[in-house]
Design a protein around this motif. Structure first.
Motif, PDB file in Angstrom:
ATOM      1  N   PHE A 186       0.818  -1.204   0.000  1.00  0.00           N
ATOM      2  CA  PHE A 186       0.000   0.000   0.000  1.00  0.00           C
ATOM      3  C   PHE A 186       0.858   1.263   0.000  1.00  0.00           C
ATOM      4  O   PHE A 186       1.880   1.329   0.667  1.00  0.00           O
ATOM      5  N   ASN A 187       0.408   2.263  -0.765  1.00  0.00           N
ATOM      6  CA  ASN A 187       1.058   3.566  -0.859  1.00  0.00           C
ATOM      7  C   ASN A 187       2.501   3.494  -1.344  1.00  0.00           C
ATOM      8  O   ASN A 187       3.318   4.332  -0.985  1.00  0.00           O
ATOM      9  N   ASN A 188       2.807   2.510  -2.160  1.00  0.00           N
ATOM     10  CA  ASN A 188       4.125   2.389  -2.756  1.00  0.00           C
ATOM     11  C   ASN A 188       4.189   3.337  -3.959  1.00  0.00           C
ATOM     12  O   ASN A 188       3.476   3.155  -4.932  1.00  0.00           O
ATOM     13  N   PRO A 189       5.057   4.373  -3.900  1.00  0.00           N
ATOM     14  CA  PRO A 189       5.090   5.334  -5.010  1.00  0.00           C
ATOM     15  C   PRO A 189       5.598   4.727  -6.323  1.00  0.00           C
ATOM     16  O   PRO A 189       5.399   5.315  -7.370  1.00  0.00           O
TER      17      PRO A 189
END
Length: 97
Positions: free
Chosen positions: A92-95
């Motif tokens: 999650f929220n890995n750019p």
């Protein structure tokens, strides 16, 4: 692959951490320049003082990740009571995803 390096400071080692911090930050900056650092930061105790580290690195193998952990000036200074290196999956929220 990503690897989480989870470090716990030895009791009473805050001054050692503070004294070694400039070299540690330089080490992390080098890893970042080499595109081997995903992110990093300290764990905090109940008083908000650092008492460990979480460093997530990019490496080809767990052995390479362990070598990066061992090269950290904090580790060389004997700051850590424990160091655990684990493969990690940033979901999650890995750019970069």
């Amino acid at each position: 692959m990503l690897f989480a390096i989870l470090c716990t400071d030895k009791p009473g080692a805050l001054q050692l951490r503070l004294d070694t911090r400039p070299e540690h930050v330089a080490h992390l900056n080098r890893l970042n320049e080499e595109d081997k650092l995903a992110f990093a930061g300290p764990f905090l105790d109940a008083d908000g003082k650092p008492n460990g580290s979480l460093v997530v690195v990019k490496a080809d193998s767990i052995e390479a990740a362990r070598a990066l952990a061992e090269a950290d000036p904090y580790a060389k200074a004997g700051l850590f009571a424990t160091v655990d290196v684990k493969p990690w999956n940033w979901v999650f929220n890995n750019p970069e995803a």
